[in-house]
Write an enzyme that holds these catalytic residues in place. Structure first.
Site, mmCIF file in Angstrom:
data_model
loop_
_atom_site.group_PDB
_atom_site.id
_atom_site.type_symbol
_atom_site.label_atom_id
_atom_site.label_comp_id
_atom_site.label_asym_id
_atom_site.label_seq_id
_atom_site.Cartn_x
_atom_site.Cartn_y
_atom_site.Cartn_z
ATOM 1 N N LEU A 1 0.824 -1.203 0.000
ATOM 2 C CA LEU A 1 0.000 0.000 0.000
ATOM 3 C C LEU A 1 0.862 1.259 0.000
ATOM 4 C CD1 LEU A 1 -2.758 -0.939 2.623
ATOM 5 C CD2 LEU A 1 -2.939 -0.976 0.121
ATOM 6 N N GLY A 2 0.405 2.267 -0.714
ATOM 7 C CA GLY A 2 1.131 3.547 -0.721
ATOM 8 C C GLY A 2 1.158 4.171 -2.108
ATOM 9 N N GLY A 3 1.144 3.325 -3.158
ATOM 10 C CA GLY A 3 1.151 3.859 -4.532
ATOM 11 C C GLY A 3 2.557 4.074 -5.055
ATOM 12 N N ARG B 1 7.157 2.044 -19.269
ATOM 13 C CA ARG B 1 6.289 1.298 -18.377
ATOM 14 C C ARG B 1 5.081 0.803 -19.169
ATOM 15 N NH1 ARG B 1 7.666 2.088 -13.169
ATOM 16 N NH2 ARG B 1 5.618 1.467 -12.412
ATOM 17 N N CYS C 1 4.018 6.602 -6.629
ATOM 18 C CA CYS C 1 4.702 7.880 -6.397
ATOM 19 C C CYS C 1 5.473 7.839 -5.082
ATOM 20 C CB CYS C 1 3.671 9.016 -6.392
ATOM 21 S SG CYS C 1 4.393 10.606 -6.004
ATOM 22 N N LYS D 1 13.224 11.726 -5.921
ATOM 23 C CA LYS D 1 13.600 13.110 -5.587
ATOM 24 C C LYS D 1 14.455 13.169 -4.327
ATOM 25 C CE LYS D 1 11.914 13.392 -8.941
ATOM 26 N NZ LYS D 1 11.097 12.605 -9.876
ATOM 27 N N HIS E 1 12.199 41.763 -7.251
ATOM 28 C CA HIS E 1 13.540 41.849 -7.830
ATOM 29 C C HIS E 1 14.573 41.858 -6.708
ATOM 30 C CE1 HIS E 1 16.835 43.186 -10.366
ATOM 31 N NE2 HIS E 1 17.129 44.075 -9.439
ATOM 32 N N GLY F 1 16.513 7.498 -22.796
ATOM 33 C CA GLY F 1 16.768 8.908 -22.473
ATOM 34 C C GLY F 1 15.504 9.652 -22.116
HETATM 35 C C1 LIG Z 1 11.105 6.545 -11.008
HETATM 36 C C2 LIG Z 1 9.812 7.313 -11.192
HETATM 37 C C3 LIG Z 1 9.784 8.666 -10.882
HETATM 38 C C4 LIG Z 1 8.597 9.399 -11.050
HETATM 39 N N1 LIG Z 1 8.620 10.734 -10.747
HETATM 40 C C5 LIG Z 1 7.488 11.464 -10.924
HETATM 41 C C6 LIG Z 1 7.479 12.850 -10.616
HETATM 42 O O1 LIG Z 1 8.474 13.429 -10.201
HETATM 43 N N2 LIG Z 1 6.315 13.538 -10.796
HETATM 44 C C7 LIG Z 1 5.174 12.929 -11.273
HETATM 45 O O2 LIG Z 1 4.142 13.593 -11.423
HETATM 46 N N3 LIG Z 1 5.160 11.608 -11.563
HETATM 47 C C8 LIG Z 1 6.282 10.860 -11.403
HETATM 48 N N4 LIG Z 1 6.260 9.524 -11.685
HETATM 49 C C9 LIG Z 1 5.012 8.921 -12.211
HETATM 50 C C10 LIG Z 1 3.983 8.703 -11.076
HETATM 51 O O3 LIG Z 1 4.591 8.018 -10.011
HETATM 52 C C11 LIG Z 1 2.767 7.952 -11.607
HETATM 53 O O4 LIG Z 1 2.252 8.626 -12.736
HETATM 54 C C12 LIG Z 1 1.637 7.857 -10.556
HETATM 55 O O5 LIG Z 1 2.134 7.431 -9.324
HETATM 56 C C13 LIG Z 1 0.546 6.904 -11.046
HETATM 57 O O6 LIG Z 1 -0.494 6.835 -10.089
HETATM 58 P P1 LIG Z 1 -1.660 5.754 -10.273
HETATM 59 O O7 LIG Z 1 -2.691 6.054 -9.242
HETATM 60 O O8 LIG Z 1 -2.099 5.698 -11.688
HETATM 61 O O9 LIG Z 1 -0.982 4.335 -10.003
HETATM 62 P P2 LIG Z 1 -0.249 3.743 -8.711
HETATM 63 O O10 LIG Z 1 0.159 4.785 -7.749
HETATM 64 O O11 LIG Z 1 0.795 2.829 -9.246
HETATM 65 O O12 LIG Z 1 -1.381 2.894 -7.984
HETATM 66 C C14 LIG Z 1 -1.832 1.681 -8.510
HETATM 67 C C15 LIG Z 1 -2.276 0.800 -7.346
HETATM 68 O O13 LIG Z 1 -2.996 -0.306 -7.888
HETATM 69 C C16 LIG Z 1 -2.630 -1.491 -7.198
HETATM 70 N N5 LIG Z 1 -2.865 -2.621 -8.118
HETATM 71 C C17 LIG Z 1 -2.226 -2.887 -9.281
HETATM 72 N N6 LIG Z 1 -2.741 -3.979 -9.851
HETATM 73 C C18 LIG Z 1 -3.739 -4.420 -9.041
HETATM 74 C C19 LIG Z 1 -4.658 -5.514 -9.077
HETATM 75 N N7 LIG Z 1 -4.652 -6.393 -10.097
HETATM 76 N N8 LIG Z 1 -5.527 -5.656 -8.072
HETATM 77 C C20 LIG Z 1 -5.547 -4.767 -7.031
HETATM 78 N N9 LIG Z 1 -4.713 -3.728 -6.938
HETATM 79 C C21 LIG Z 1 -3.829 -3.552 -7.933
HETATM 80 C C22 LIG Z 1 -1.151 -1.285 -6.849
HETATM 81 O O14 LIG Z 1 -0.787 -2.066 -5.723
HETATM 82 C C23 LIG Z 1 -1.109 0.223 -6.562
HETATM 83 O O15 LIG Z 1 -1.273 0.502 -5.183
HETATM 84 C C24 LIG Z 1 7.419 8.751 -11.516
HETATM 85 C C25 LIG Z 1 7.447 7.386 -11.808
HETATM 86 C C26 LIG Z 1 8.622 6.671 -11.659
HETATM 87 C C27 LIG Z 1 8.625 5.187 -11.984
#
Ligand SMILES: Cc1cc2nc3c(=O)[nH]c(=O)nc-3n(C[C@H](O)[C@H](O)[C@H](O)COP(=O)(O)OP(=O)(O)OC[C@H]3O[C@@H](n4cnc5c(N)ncnc54)[C@H](O)[C@@H]3O)c2cc1C
Length: 478
Positions: free
Chosen positions: A48-50, A275, A52, A61, A449, A184
């Site tokens: 849990l936590g996501g 991804r 980000c 960061k 400024h 890149g």
């Molecule tokens: C290295 C890195 C750096 C980043 N830096 C930035 C940044 O600086 N700024 C920015 O805006 N974005 C950044 N991002 C992108 C950002 O983290 C994502 O766009 C964002 O977190 C996506 O949120 P989400 O809610 O879509 O998915 P997530 O936060 O991934 O949440 C998906 C959730 O679904 C759950 N899940 C998945 N499959 C299932 C299933 N089958 N059944 C039940 N649960 C499931 C997972 O456990 C997870 O908790 C970065 C990404 C990476 C990899």
């Protein structure tokens, strides 16, 4: 429209809305729908936590902050401060990152646990039923927010040689002795520069002509040159063919560049090539939700999928993989699902994004490439940081700002910053564009400024002046 089945609330596991995935997008959807009176359950297979918080924005960061500090210390002499050679305690850095991430995650998990929470992989059995382990949950509406995962490695020999992806790169207890970054994009650029600053000889190998291939060329080329000046080897227009392992254990990337076969060797390879959406195993077909393994779940502007009672938000939709987009989509889907409204997402400003390299990149509104592709006429002005007093005083002179505006009325169409603190400097332009400001408006507003951010007034003034000059003959003609 209120909750759809209020008389059925007492039936176990029946909710007005079930949100699958408790990351940034899903959590925003769940909170929004609950605030509107809907009964909402969250499903997540953990941790849990996501992304980000656990493996994305926040840990990266945290590492980058240390890399940037090391760089400043190395360059302190420019500001007349003599310091010895700094030593990076990588174990302490890894521990600091772990502690911070734990704190952010604990806070988020406490929020998640205020909902009925079902932990495990979710699988749709029908348009209204979802299985999570032994439990079957019912709802008339769903939000799917399952995010994305690192794309499988597609380079021959890479899996056999072994490599790190962004998840592993953020979790290292010690830096690699040397590194090749494949890709890149923003993840490769941010973390590639971090590892270089952490003392790791780093080579980046990319197919495009410059880093950040989706950005305007002046931004991408500028960043590529700055990173090269810093000592990062960057091989552009390079087609990676395969990976092998030498007898001494070094990993070798073989690529073709300018028609010639070339290779580079290092102790570790960081695969930073994108991804894919998490759609596998969700049983979306049973819910009548169309999806594609690479592009994710297709949604309309109201975040509805091909099944109008199932919404999708965040990375799984393959739109803009950014936290603020996931949150905005989540809030809209939460409102639409809870009330039956048809509120639409507007990405004009939401697609604003930033990249935490040094210098940073920040973009709001349209890029020049987008304006040109759409055949929209625009005026453009740029201003370099090396001619800006405050930047010169700070010794932070890399990069430039540019602004694009309508030749009709000066309305700001877009802007880009390659420069120090670009992620913060872009903010007044987001606000200005949100209120439909013109360059004339922006130039008239008082600005402090000497500040870094006042640099934005120069392109605004230049375009305003060109518009004024162009208008004079017309006024005379009248
Ligand atoms: C290295 C890195 C750096 C980043 N830096 C930035 C940044 O600086 N700024 C920015 O805006 N974005 C950044 N991002 C992108 C950002 O983290 C994502 O766009 C964002 O977190 C996506 O949120 P989400 O809610 O879509 O998915 P997530 O936060 O991934 O949440 C998906 C959730 O679904 C759950 N899940 C998945 N499959 C299932 C299933 N089958 N059944 C039940 N649960 C499931 C997972 O456990 C997870 O908790 C970065 C990404 C990476 C990899």
């Amino acid at each position: 429209m209120g909750p759809r089945f209020p008389e059925e609330q007492k039936i176990p596991n029946r909710f007005d809305l079930i949100v699958v995935g408790a990351g940034s997008g899903g959590y925003a959807a769940a909170r929004t729908a609950r605030d509107l009176g809907a009964s909402v359950a969250l499903v997540d297979d953990g941790p849990l936590g996501g992304l980000c918080i656990l493996r994305g924005c926040m840990p990266s960061k945290t590492l980058i902050a240390t890399g940037d500090l090391l760089h400043q210390i190395h360059n302190a002499g420019e500001l007349a401060v003599e310091v010895g050679t700094p030593h990076l305690d990588y174990r302490a850095l890894a521990e600091r990152k772990r502690t911070l991430v734990r704190g952010w995650a604990d806070y988020r998990v406490a929020g998640i646990e205020t909902f009925p929470l079902f932990q495990g992989p979710a699988h749709f059995e029908s348009r209204t039923t979802l299985r999570v382990g032994d439990e079957v949950l019912y709802a008339p509406r769903f939000v799917v927010a399952t995010g994305s995962s690192v794309a499988p490695a597609a380079v021959p020999g890479l899996a056999e040689a072994g490599f790190i992806d962004s998840d592993a790169a953020l979790d290292l207890e010690a830096p690699p002795q040397s590194l090749i970054v494949l890709g890149g994009g923003y993840v490769g650029s941010e973390l590639g520069q971090f590892f270089h600053r952490a003392g790791v000889p780093t080579t980046m190998v990319l197919r495009a002509q410059h880093l950040l291939s989706g950005e305007d060329h002046d931004v991408g080329i500028g960043l590529t040159e700055y990173l090269r000046e810093e000592g990062i080897r960057i091989e552009t227009s390079a087609q990676t063919r395969r990976v092998s392992v030498r007898a001494d254990g070094m990993k070798v990337v073989h690529y073709v560049q300018d028609g010639e076969e070339r290779e580079v060797a290092a102790h570790e390879i960081f695969y930073a090539l994108g991804r894919v959406p998490n759609v596998d195993g969700l049983g979306l077909e049973n819910a009548g939700v169309d999806f594609h393994a690479l592009t994710g779940i297709a949604v309309d502007d109201t975040l509805r999928t091909s099944n109008p009672d199932v919404y999708a938000v965040g990375d799984v939709t393959g739109t803009f993989p950014l936290v603020h987009v996931a949150i905005q989509q989540g809030e809209i889907a939460g409102r639409n699902a809870a009330t039956g409204a048809r509120e639409r997402a507007d990405y004009r400003l939401t697609k604003t994004h930033t990249i935490f390299t040094d210098p940073q990149v920040a973009v709001v509104g349209e890029t020049e490439r987008e304006l040109e592709a759409a055949g929209i006429e625009y005026l453009q002005a740029t201003y370099p940081f090396n001619d800006h007093g405050k930047a010169v005083a700070l010794g932070r002179t890399k990069g430039f700002v540019k602004m694009m505006a309508s030749p009709d009325d000066g309305r700001i169409l877009g802007a880009a910053i390659l420069g120090p603190e670009a992620s913060d400097l872009i903010e007044p332009l987001i606000v200005a564009m949100a209120y439909g400001a013109t360059v004339q408006d922006y130039a008239r507003i008082p600005h402090l400024h000497p500040t870094l951010v006042e640099i934005l007034t120069y392109p605004a003034e230049e375009i305003a002046e060109r518009l004024r000059a162009a208008a004079v003959p017309l006024a005379v003609a009248k």
